[in-house]
Design a protein around this motif. Structure first.
Motif, PDB file in Angstrom:
ATOM      1  N   ILE A  34     -26.212  15.090 -18.935  1.00  0.00           N
ATOM      2  CA  ILE A  34     -26.818  15.770 -19.851  1.00  0.00           C
ATOM      3  C   ILE A  34     -25.244  16.917 -20.514  1.00  0.00           C
ATOM      4  O   ILE A  34     -24.704  17.294 -19.680  1.00  0.00           O
ATOM      5  CB  ILE A  34     -27.366  16.826 -20.261  1.00  0.00           C
ATOM      6  N   THR A  35     -25.186  16.399 -21.529  1.00  0.00           N
ATOM      7  CA  THR A  35     -23.506  17.286 -22.243  1.00  0.00           C
ATOM      8  C   THR A  35     -23.885  18.365 -22.966  1.00  0.00           C
ATOM      9  O   THR A  35     -22.340  18.859 -23.362  1.00  0.00           O
ATOM     10  CB  THR A  35     -22.458  15.820 -23.058  1.00  0.00           C
ATOM     11  N   GLY A  36     -25.067  18.490 -23.582  1.00  0.00           N
ATOM     12  CA  GLY A  36     -25.214  19.673 -24.300  1.00  0.00           C
ATOM     13  C   GLY A  36     -26.230  19.206 -24.650  1.00  0.00           C
ATOM     14  O   GLY A  36     -27.214  18.660 -25.002  1.00  0.00           O
ATOM     15  N   VAL A  37     -27.001  20.891 -24.967  1.00  0.00           N
ATOM     16  CA  VAL A  37     -28.435  20.664 -25.558  1.00  0.00           C
ATOM     17  C   VAL A  37     -28.148  22.217 -26.936  1.00  0.00           C
ATOM     18  O   VAL A  37     -27.955  23.159 -26.060  1.00  0.00           O
ATOM     19  CB  VAL A  37     -29.707  21.119 -24.669  1.00  0.00           C
ATOM     20  N   TYR A  38     -28.833  21.823 -27.402  1.00  0.00           N
ATOM     21  CA  TYR A  38     -28.631  22.574 -28.531  1.00  0.00           C
ATOM     22  C   TYR A  38     -30.215  22.750 -29.780  1.00  0.00           C
ATOM     23  O   TYR A  38     -30.938  21.813 -29.718  1.00  0.00           O
ATOM     24  CB  TYR A  38     -27.312  22.323 -30.039  1.00  0.00           C
ATOM     25  N   ASP A  39     -29.749  24.358 -30.100  1.00  0.00           N
ATOM     26  CA  ASP A  39     -30.982  24.105 -31.518  1.00  0.00           C
ATOM     27  C   ASP A  39     -30.091  23.566 -32.881  1.00  0.00           C
ATOM     28  O   ASP A  39     -29.367  24.417 -33.117  1.00  0.00           O
ATOM     29  CB  ASP A  39     -31.137  25.670 -31.422  1.00  0.00           C
ATOM     30  N   ALA A  40     -30.363  23.189 -33.350  1.00  0.00           N
ATOM     31  CA  ALA A  40     -30.329  22.477 -34.704  1.00  0.00           C
ATOM     32  C   ALA A  40     -30.186  23.272 -35.378  1.00  0.00           C
ATOM     33  O   ALA A  40     -29.238  22.742 -36.745  1.00  0.00           O
ATOM     34  CB  ALA A  40     -31.223  20.985 -34.669  1.00  0.00           C
ATOM     35  N   THR A  41     -30.712  23.864 -35.892  1.00  0.00           N
ATOM     36  CA  THR A  41     -30.858  25.085 -36.513  1.00  0.00           C
ATOM     37  C   THR A  41     -30.078  25.804 -36.661  1.00  0.00           C
ATOM     38  O   THR A  41     -29.555  26.925 -37.858  1.00  0.00           O
ATOM     39  CB  THR A  41     -32.172  25.640 -36.627  1.00  0.00           C
ATOM     40  N   ARG A  42     -28.793  25.953 -35.369  1.00  0.00           N
ATOM     41  CA  ARG A  42     -27.679  26.524 -35.315  1.00  0.00           C
ATOM     42  C   ARG A  42     -26.405  26.146 -34.692  1.00  0.00           C
ATOM     43  O   ARG A  42     -26.330  26.870 -34.515  1.00  0.00           O
ATOM     44  CB  ARG A  42     -28.263  27.829 -34.322  1.00  0.00           C
ATOM     45  N   THR A  43     -26.696  24.877 -35.499  1.00  0.00           N
ATOM     46  CA  THR A  43     -25.679  24.163 -34.800  1.00  0.00           C
ATOM     47  C   THR A  43     -25.281  23.332 -36.316  1.00  0.00           C
ATOM     48  O   THR A  43     -26.438  22.455 -36.157  1.00  0.00           O
ATOM     49  CB  THR A  43     -25.774  23.984 -33.048  1.00  0.00           C
ATOM     50  N   LYS A  44     -24.010  22.603 -36.022  1.00  0.00           N
ATOM     51  CA  LYS A  44     -23.334  21.680 -36.721  1.00  0.00           C
ATOM     52  C   LYS A  44     -22.896  20.642 -36.398  1.00  0.00           C
ATOM     53  O   LYS A  44     -21.763  20.101 -36.821  1.00  0.00           O
ATOM     54  CB  LYS A  44     -22.495  22.324 -37.619  1.00  0.00           C
ATOM     55  N   ARG A  45     -22.950  20.682 -34.528  1.00  0.00           N
ATOM     56  CA  ARG A  45     -21.999  19.414 -34.031  1.00  0.00           C
ATOM     57  C   ARG A  45     -22.677  17.974 -34.377  1.00  0.00           C
ATOM     58  O   ARG A  45     -23.701  17.492 -35.342  1.00  0.00           O
ATOM     59  CB  ARG A  45     -22.411  19.518 -32.507  1.00  0.00           C
ATOM     60  N   PRO A  46     -21.301  17.476 -34.640  1.00  0.00           N
ATOM     61  CA  PRO A  46     -21.450  15.945 -35.348  1.00  0.00           C
ATOM     62  C   PRO A  46     -22.020  14.993 -33.989  1.00  0.00           C
ATOM     63  O   PRO A  46     -22.488  15.029 -32.834  1.00  0.00           O
ATOM     64  CB  PRO A  46     -20.610  15.571 -35.490  1.00  0.00           C
ATOM     65  N   LEU A  47     -23.227  13.817 -34.422  1.00  0.00           N
ATOM     66  CA  LEU A  47     -24.318  13.653 -33.779  1.00  0.00           C
ATOM     67  C   LEU A  47     -23.403  11.916 -33.433  1.00  0.00           C
ATOM     68  O   LEU A  47     -22.455  11.801 -33.981  1.00  0.00           O
ATOM     69  CB  LEU A  47     -25.103  12.711 -33.975  1.00  0.00           C
ATOM     70  N   LYS A  48     -23.306  11.620 -32.608  1.00  0.00           N
ATOM     71  CA  LYS A  48     -22.161  10.519 -31.935  1.00  0.00           C
ATOM     72  C   LYS A  48     -22.768   9.321 -31.430  1.00  0.00           C
ATOM     73  O   LYS A  48     -24.212  10.178 -30.705  1.00  0.00           O
ATOM     74  CB  LYS A  48     -21.236  11.190 -31.296  1.00  0.00           C
ATOM     75  N   GLY A  49     -22.598   8.378 -31.493  1.00  0.00           N
ATOM     76  CA  GLY A  49     -23.222   7.045 -30.219  1.00  0.00           C
ATOM     77  C   GLY A  49     -23.883   6.492 -30.724  1.00  0.00           C
ATOM     78  O   GLY A  49     -24.620   6.656 -31.868  1.00  0.00           O
ATOM     79  N   GLU A  50     -25.676   6.299 -30.299  1.00  0.00           N
ATOM     80  CA  GLU A  50     -26.760   6.382 -30.336  1.00  0.00           C
ATOM     81  C   GLU A  50     -27.404   7.075 -30.918  1.00  0.00           C
ATOM     82  O   GLU A  50     -27.725   7.892 -29.782  1.00  0.00           O
ATOM     83  CB  GLU A  50     -27.793   5.116 -29.553  1.00  0.00           C
ATOM     84  N   GLY A 105     -34.147  18.509 -12.723  1.00  0.00           N
ATOM     85  CA  GLY A 105     -35.325  20.391 -12.889  1.00  0.00           C
ATOM     86  C   GLY A 105     -35.043  20.771 -13.921  1.00  0.00           C
ATOM     87  O   GLY A 105     -36.973  21.546 -14.842  1.00  0.00           O
ATOM     88  N   THR A 106     -34.199  20.639 -15.345  1.00  0.00           N
ATOM     89  CA  THR A 106     -33.916  21.464 -16.291  1.00  0.00           C
ATOM     90  C   THR A 106     -32.842  20.415 -16.818  1.00  0.00           C
ATOM     91  O   THR A 106     -32.570  19.825 -16.778  1.00  0.00           O
ATOM     92  CB  THR A 106     -33.276  23.256 -16.182  1.00  0.00           C
ATOM     93  N   LEU A 107     -33.049  20.548 -18.452  1.00  0.00           N
ATOM     94  CA  LEU A 107     -32.346  20.336 -19.339  1.00  0.00           C
ATOM     95  C   LEU A 107     -32.015  20.689 -19.434  1.00  0.00           C
ATOM     96  O   LEU A 107     -31.695  21.986 -20.681  1.00  0.00           O
ATOM     97  CB  LEU A 107     -33.176  20.161 -20.491  1.00  0.00           C
ATOM     98  N   GLU A 108     -30.116  20.542 -19.095  1.00  0.00           N
ATOM     99  CA  GLU A 108     -29.113  21.911 -19.208  1.00  0.00           C
ATOM    100  C   GLU A 108     -27.640  20.834 -18.944  1.00  0.00           C
ATOM    101  O   GLU A 108     -27.814  19.673 -18.515  1.00  0.00           O
ATOM    102  CB  GLU A 108     -29.248  22.799 -18.269  1.00  0.00           C
ATOM    103  N   ALA A 109     -26.956  21.017 -19.803  1.00  0.00           N
ATOM    104  CA  ALA A 109     -25.788  20.636 -19.528  1.00  0.00           C
ATOM    105  C   ALA A 109     -24.977  20.106 -18.441  1.00  0.00           C
ATOM    106  O   ALA A 109     -24.981  21.257 -17.877  1.00  0.00           O
ATOM    107  CB  ALA A 109     -24.580  21.084 -20.623  1.00  0.00           C
TER     108      ALA A 109
END
Length: 432
Positions: free
Chosen positions: A59-75, A376-380
């Motif tokens: 997992i390289t990142g878990v974000y709130d989509a309403t608070r980030t504008k990170r570009p989507l990548k891959g599938e 155990g958790t969804l974390e980078a």
């Protein structure tokens, strides 16, 4: 004649293929982005509209989509409104060690002898078990394969449930040694004419003394003549130096208190109480000793006539409130391990919040088993071992999984049970 032989061989191969486990998924080959899911992080946090990035099995990142504008990548996998969970963890199982309990040839969970800390359960783990594959459709992606029998059963390992062999399956080889604490009471052997009820075990004190002697001798072995090999004593060294768990299977309040005393006397840093049927009576003492607990199956009947009917259902809540780190176990079972999400769900009807109940089979379990840095958790930075469900994964009707990943590999959710379900659904659809 040759044609007939070839046909016979092909038929045998086809029959074998139908019985074999689903082929393990290949290594993740490209980036994956999960969008729009309700992410249950596993530490109590929930992100209602999430972005989850997976690269090279992590997992390289878990974000709130309403608070980030990170570009989507891959599938890009759109899971709008669905729920994302860390892979569920099933501790205290014989998963992969037993296939059919009524067939002795398919059992390999115990060895002859009383003191077997040098026996590794992982080398007997059957990665192609049909039972193992039946775990995944319920979100159970990780398990602890635990040896049985004797006073010291042997060494357990943590495995992931989509592998070619035991080497591939091992997430943590040798996470701890398992000790079955003596019973202070014993049931009479009615077949020998004894009273079938319980009576004090006259050998209880001497059994504990024998255990202490074994621990003392194991500690002395480390500083002794290294040319003289003693496998049981050598296997105890990681427990004694605090780098490996000592799992003690124990139930009654007196015995649990004796175990806590044993921990102090033997100077043991990492100890876990397993089973713990009467732990609610000594919850404060367990918390004070900083000893985590893996409970027995939540879906269990009361053991005594004067026990509350819901004693097993509310045990987790009682211990969590006392400050104990709690995970849910399976009492050494194998096929019932698939029900561990519903054990956690049962605790929500008896006081625990949904997110606290989720931690019993995710974060807490990973921490106790020593794999909290990976699972155990969804974390980078953690392994991309997670799944997506259309509903509440702790409830039987809601746990409907659409995607599952182990180390970023998109794994099959098919099993013998799902094949039969499709077969008979088609049958009844045709008859309507």
């Amino acid at each position: 004649m040759k044609t007939i032989k070839k046909l016979y061989i092909l038929l045998l191969f086809a029959a074998f293929s139908l019985q074999a486990q689903q082929t393990p998924a290949p290594k993740q080959s490209g980036d994956i982005t999960l969008t729009g899911g309700i992410a249950h992080i596993g530490n109590g946090e929930v992100i209602q509209n999430s972005l989850i990035f997976i690269t090279d099995g992590k997992i390289t990142g878990v974000y709130d989509a309403t608070r980030t504008k990170r570009p989507l990548k891959g599938e890009i996998i759109k899971i709008d409104g669905q729920h994302v969970y860390p892979g569920f963890i099933a501790p205290d199982t014989t998963l992969g060690l037993v296939e059919i309990s009524a067939v002795r040839a398919t059992e390999d969970q115990d060895e002859i002898g009383e003191y077997n800390p040098h026996i590794e359960a992982i080398v007997a783990y059957n990665a192609e078990s049909k039972v193992v594959e039946s775990m995944r459709p319920n979100g159970v992606l990780i398990a602890q394969a635990v040896p049985q029998g004797g006073t010291i059963s042997g060494e357990s390992s943590v495995v992931q449930l989509d592998a070619w062999n035991w080497e591939d399956a091992a997430v943590k080889r040798g996470d701890g040694i398992h000790l079955n604490w003596p019973n202070s009471y014993k049931r009479g052997r009615w077949w020998l004419g004894e009273d079938a009820g319980y009576s004090p075990n006259k050998d209880y004190a001497s059994d504990i003394t024998q255990l202490k002697d074994f621990m003392v001798q194991s500690r002395a072995y480390e500083s002794g003549d290294s040319s003289i090999k003693n496998l049981p004593f050598a296997a105890m060294q990681d427990v004694l130096d605090g780098t490996q768990n000592l799992y003690i299977h124990v139930d009654s309040e007196k015995e649990i208190l004796d175990v806590l005393k044993f921990k102090k006397e033997m100077n043991l840093d990492k100890m876990v109480v397993v089973g713990a049927y009467r732990a609610y009576k000594v919850a404060d003492q367990i918390a004070k000793a900083d000893v985590p607990v893996i409970l027995a199956r939540v879906h269990s009947l009361p053991e005594a006539e004067d026990d509350d009917y819901d004693i097993s259902f509310k045990m987790a809540k009682t211990l969590v409130d006392a400050g104990v780190t709690v995970a849910l176990g399976n009492s050494g079972e194998y096929w019932q391990s698939r029900n561990i999400p519903f054990y956690a769900g049962q605790t929500t009807a008896h006081g625990l919040s949904f997110e606290d109940a989720l931690q019993l089979i995710t974060k807490n379990a990973a921490t106790i088993l020593g794999v909290g840095d990976k699972l155990g958790t969804l974390e980078a930075g953690k392994d991309a071992t997670l799944f997506v469900s259309t509903g509440n994964a702790l409830e039987m009707m809601g746990n409907n999984i659409t995607h599952a990943f182990i180390n970023g590999r998109s794994i099959s959710l098919e099993s013998h049970q799902t094949e039969l379900w499709r077969r008979y659904m088609e049958k009844y659809e045709r008859t309507e």
